[in-house]
Design a protein around this motif. Structure first.
Motif, PDB file in Angstrom:
ATOM      1  N   SER A  55       0.844  -1.183   0.000  1.00  0.00           N
ATOM      2  CA  SER A  55       0.000   0.000   0.000  1.00  0.00           C
ATOM      3  C   SER A  55       0.887   1.242   0.000  1.00  0.00           C
ATOM      4  O   SER A  55       2.087   1.164   0.177  1.00  0.00           O
ATOM      5  N   GLY A  56       0.260   2.373  -0.203  1.00  0.00           N
ATOM      6  CA  GLY A  56       0.993   3.624  -0.173  1.00  0.00           C
ATOM      7  C   GLY A  56       1.232   4.239  -1.534  1.00  0.00           C
ATOM      8  O   GLY A  56       1.495   5.432  -1.624  1.00  0.00           O
ATOM      9  N   PHE A  57       1.161   3.428  -2.582  1.00  0.00           N
ATOM     10  CA  PHE A  57       1.340   3.971  -3.918  1.00  0.00           C
ATOM     11  C   PHE A  57       0.058   4.681  -4.340  1.00  0.00           C
ATOM     12  O   PHE A  57      -1.037   4.250  -3.996  1.00  0.00           O
ATOM     13  N   PRO A  58       0.170   5.769  -5.098  1.00  0.00           N
ATOM     14  CA  PRO A  58      -1.032   6.537  -5.431  1.00  0.00           C
ATOM     15  C   PRO A  58      -2.078   5.746  -6.206  1.00  0.00           C
ATOM     16  O   PRO A  58      -3.270   5.993  -6.064  1.00  0.00           O
ATOM     17  N   TRP A  59      -1.664   4.744  -6.985  1.00  0.00           N
ATOM     18  CA  TRP A  59      -2.637   3.981  -7.764  1.00  0.00           C
ATOM     19  C   TRP A  59      -3.469   3.042  -6.894  1.00  0.00           C
ATOM     20  O   TRP A  59      -4.456   2.502  -7.348  1.00  0.00           O
ATOM     21  N   PHE A  60      -3.097   2.877  -5.624  1.00  0.00           N
ATOM     22  CA  PHE A  60      -3.916   2.092  -4.705  1.00  0.00           C
ATOM     23  C   PHE A  60      -4.970   2.955  -4.014  1.00  0.00           C
ATOM     24  O   PHE A  60      -5.779   2.439  -3.250  1.00  0.00           O
ATOM     25  N   ALA A  61      -4.947   4.251  -4.274  1.00  0.00           N
ATOM     26  CA  ALA A  61      -5.923   5.174  -3.694  1.00  0.00           C
ATOM     27  C   ALA A  61      -6.347   6.201  -4.752  1.00  0.00           C
ATOM     28  O   ALA A  61      -6.101   7.397  -4.599  1.00  0.00           O
ATOM     29  N   PRO A  62      -6.963   5.738  -5.843  1.00  0.00           N
ATOM     30  CA  PRO A  62      -7.319   6.664  -6.927  1.00  0.00           C
ATOM     31  C   PRO A  62      -8.324   7.730  -6.519  1.00  0.00           C
ATOM     32  O   PRO A  62      -8.474   8.735  -7.217  1.00  0.00           O
ATOM     33  N   GLU A  63      -8.971   7.530  -5.381  1.00  0.00           N
ATOM     34  CA  GLU A  63      -9.923   8.527  -4.888  1.00  0.00           C
ATOM     35  C   GLU A  63      -9.210   9.734  -4.276  1.00  0.00           C
ATOM     36  O   GLU A  63      -9.845  10.738  -3.944  1.00  0.00           O
ATOM     37  N   ASN A  64      -7.890   9.645  -4.130  1.00  0.00           N
ATOM     38  CA  ASN A  64      -7.098  10.744  -3.557  1.00  0.00           C
ATOM     39  C   ASN A  64      -6.222  11.375  -4.643  1.00  0.00           C
ATOM     40  O   ASN A  64      -5.061  11.002  -4.805  1.00  0.00           O
ATOM     41  N   PRO A  65      -6.751  12.339  -5.380  1.00  0.00           N
ATOM     42  CA  PRO A  65      -5.942  12.954  -6.443  1.00  0.00           C
ATOM     43  C   PRO A  65      -4.784  13.764  -5.872  1.00  0.00           C
ATOM     44  O   PRO A  65      -4.803  14.174  -4.714  1.00  0.00           O
ATOM     45  N   HIS A  66      -3.802  13.982  -6.719  1.00  0.00           N
ATOM     46  CA  HIS A  66      -2.616  14.731  -6.315  1.00  0.00           C
ATOM     47  C   HIS A  66      -2.110  15.588  -7.479  1.00  0.00           C
ATOM     48  O   HIS A  66      -0.932  15.543  -7.821  1.00  0.00           O
ATOM     49  N   PRO A  67      -2.988  16.390  -8.081  1.00  0.00           N
ATOM     50  CA  PRO A  67      -2.532  17.214  -9.210  1.00  0.00           C
ATOM     51  C   PRO A  67      -1.554  18.287  -8.761  1.00  0.00           C
ATOM     52  O   PRO A  67      -1.560  18.714  -7.608  1.00  0.00           O
ATOM     53  N   GLY A  68      -0.709  18.678  -9.681  1.00  0.00           N
ATOM     54  CA  GLY A  68       0.191  19.793  -9.421  1.00  0.00           C
ATOM     55  C   GLY A  68       1.516  19.437  -8.778  1.00  0.00           C
ATOM     56  O   GLY A  68       2.317  20.329  -8.522  1.00  0.00           O
ATOM     57  N   LEU A  69       1.765  18.151  -8.512  1.00  0.00           N
ATOM     58  CA  LEU A  69       3.052  17.777  -7.925  1.00  0.00           C
ATOM     59  C   LEU A  69       4.140  17.770  -8.992  1.00  0.00           C
ATOM     60  O   LEU A  69       3.929  17.275 -10.102  1.00  0.00           O
ATOM     61  N   SER A  70       5.291  18.277  -8.654  1.00  0.00           N
ATOM     62  CA  SER A  70       6.449  18.124  -9.538  1.00  0.00           C
ATOM     63  C   SER A  70       6.921  16.673  -9.433  1.00  0.00           C
ATOM     64  O   SER A  70       6.529  15.943  -8.510  1.00  0.00           O
ATOM     65  N   ALA A  71       7.778  16.264 -10.342  1.00  0.00           N
ATOM     66  CA  ALA A  71       8.333  14.907 -10.275  1.00  0.00           C
ATOM     67  C   ALA A  71       9.070  14.694  -8.962  1.00  0.00           C
ATOM     68  O   ALA A  71       8.932  13.646  -8.323  1.00  0.00           O
ATOM     69  N   ASP A  72       9.834  15.690  -8.517  1.00  0.00           N
ATOM     70  CA  ASP A  72      10.554  15.565  -7.248  1.00  0.00           C
ATOM     71  C   ASP A  72       9.585  15.398  -6.081  1.00  0.00           C
ATOM     72  O   ASP A  72       9.803  14.559  -5.200  1.00  0.00           O
ATOM     73  N   GLU A  73       8.514  16.180  -6.071  1.00  0.00           N
ATOM     74  CA  GLU A  73       7.519  16.075  -4.994  1.00  0.00           C
ATOM     75  C   GLU A  73       6.826  14.720  -5.023  1.00  0.00           C
ATOM     76  O   GLU A  73       6.551  14.121  -3.977  1.00  0.00           O
ATOM     77  N   TRP A  74       6.547  14.207  -6.219  1.00  0.00           N
ATOM     78  CA  TRP A  74       5.895  12.897  -6.359  1.00  0.00           C
ATOM     79  C   TRP A  74       6.759  11.817  -5.703  1.00  0.00           C
ATOM     80  O   TRP A  74       6.269  11.007  -4.917  1.00  0.00           O
ATOM     81  N   TRP A  75       8.049  11.819  -6.027  1.00  0.00           N
ATOM     82  CA  TRP A  75       8.952  10.822  -5.455  1.00  0.00           C
ATOM     83  C   TRP A  75       9.148  11.028  -3.958  1.00  0.00           C
ATOM     84  O   TRP A  75       9.255  10.057  -3.205  1.00  0.00           O
ATOM     85  N   GLU A  76       9.182  12.282  -3.508  1.00  0.00           N
ATOM     86  CA  GLU A  76       9.331  12.556  -2.072  1.00  0.00           C
ATOM     87  C   GLU A  76       8.160  11.985  -1.282  1.00  0.00           C
ATOM     88  O   GLU A  76       8.345  11.484  -0.163  1.00  0.00           O
ATOM     89  N   GLU A  77       6.957  12.049  -1.863  1.00  0.00           N
ATOM     90  CA  GLU A  77       5.793  11.479  -1.177  1.00  0.00           C
ATOM     91  C   GLU A  77       5.890   9.965  -1.053  1.00  0.00           C
ATOM     92  O   GLU A  77       5.292   9.373  -0.160  1.00  0.00           O
TER      93      GLU A  77
END
Length: 186
Positions: free
Chosen positions: A1-23
């Protein structure tokens, strides 16, 4: 768990690539700790996941992908990639031999919407226009088939059979025939 595709109901628009990986660093760190690494080593290893994951030598293309895309292109189909993946996916596509194969790429790592979230499919529909005939080809029943159907699109499930999939194809090479003969039950 923890990957964004396991929670598609939680969008995360606007993240830079660095921010995406940091999450995702805490997700990777937990996995390394579960495998026995110390907290400090787990955090350090988690920070090294990105370059390893993005190394094209660790990726492979299904043997039927390019022949299927070529056959369908010859029949007049235009291909769009809608993927739940990392922000850098578009830069990996040429390394896999997919240069020029897709008219557009919609990638959750960039858009912030994972399939089956309706906004992931809506972006493609908006791009193609309301009159476009679209068929989603995917290997995940929930993300691809149910997501497509909820967006009003036809769908074909490939590789991973599911009893509720209207149309299933073991190989991408069968798609030409499926699309030419119609999509009853999709």
């Amino acid at each position: 768990s923890g990957f964004p595709w396991f929670a598609p109901e939680n969008p995360h628009p606007g993240l830079s690539a660095d921010e995406w990986w940091e999450e995702l660093q805490p997700v990777f760190s937990r996995a390394f700790r579960a495998a026995g690494a110390s907290p400090a080593d787990a955090w350090k290893m988690a920070g090294a996941v990105r370059p390893v994951y993005l190394d094209p030598s660790g990726w492979r293309r299904f043997d039927d992908a390019l022949p299927a895309l070529s056959a369908l292109t010859a029949r007049g189909w235009t291909h769009v990639l809608l993927a739940n993946n990392v922000p850098e996916l578009p830069s990996l596509l040429p390394c896999l031999g997919f240069s020029g194969q897709f008219a557009a790429v919609f990638n959750s790592g960039e858009t912030g919407y994972e399939k089956p979230n309706p906004k992931a499919f809506r972006a493609v529909i908006d791009w193609a226009g309301p009159a476009a005939e679209m068929v989603v080809i995917g290997d995940d029943y929930i993300a691809d088939v149910t997501g497509a159907q909820e967006a009003g699109l036809k769908a074909v499930l490939v590789r991973n059979p599911h009893p509720n999939a209207g149309i299933f194809s073991q190989s991408l090479l069968e798609l030409e025939n499926i699309l030419e003969t119609g999509l009853k039950g999709s």
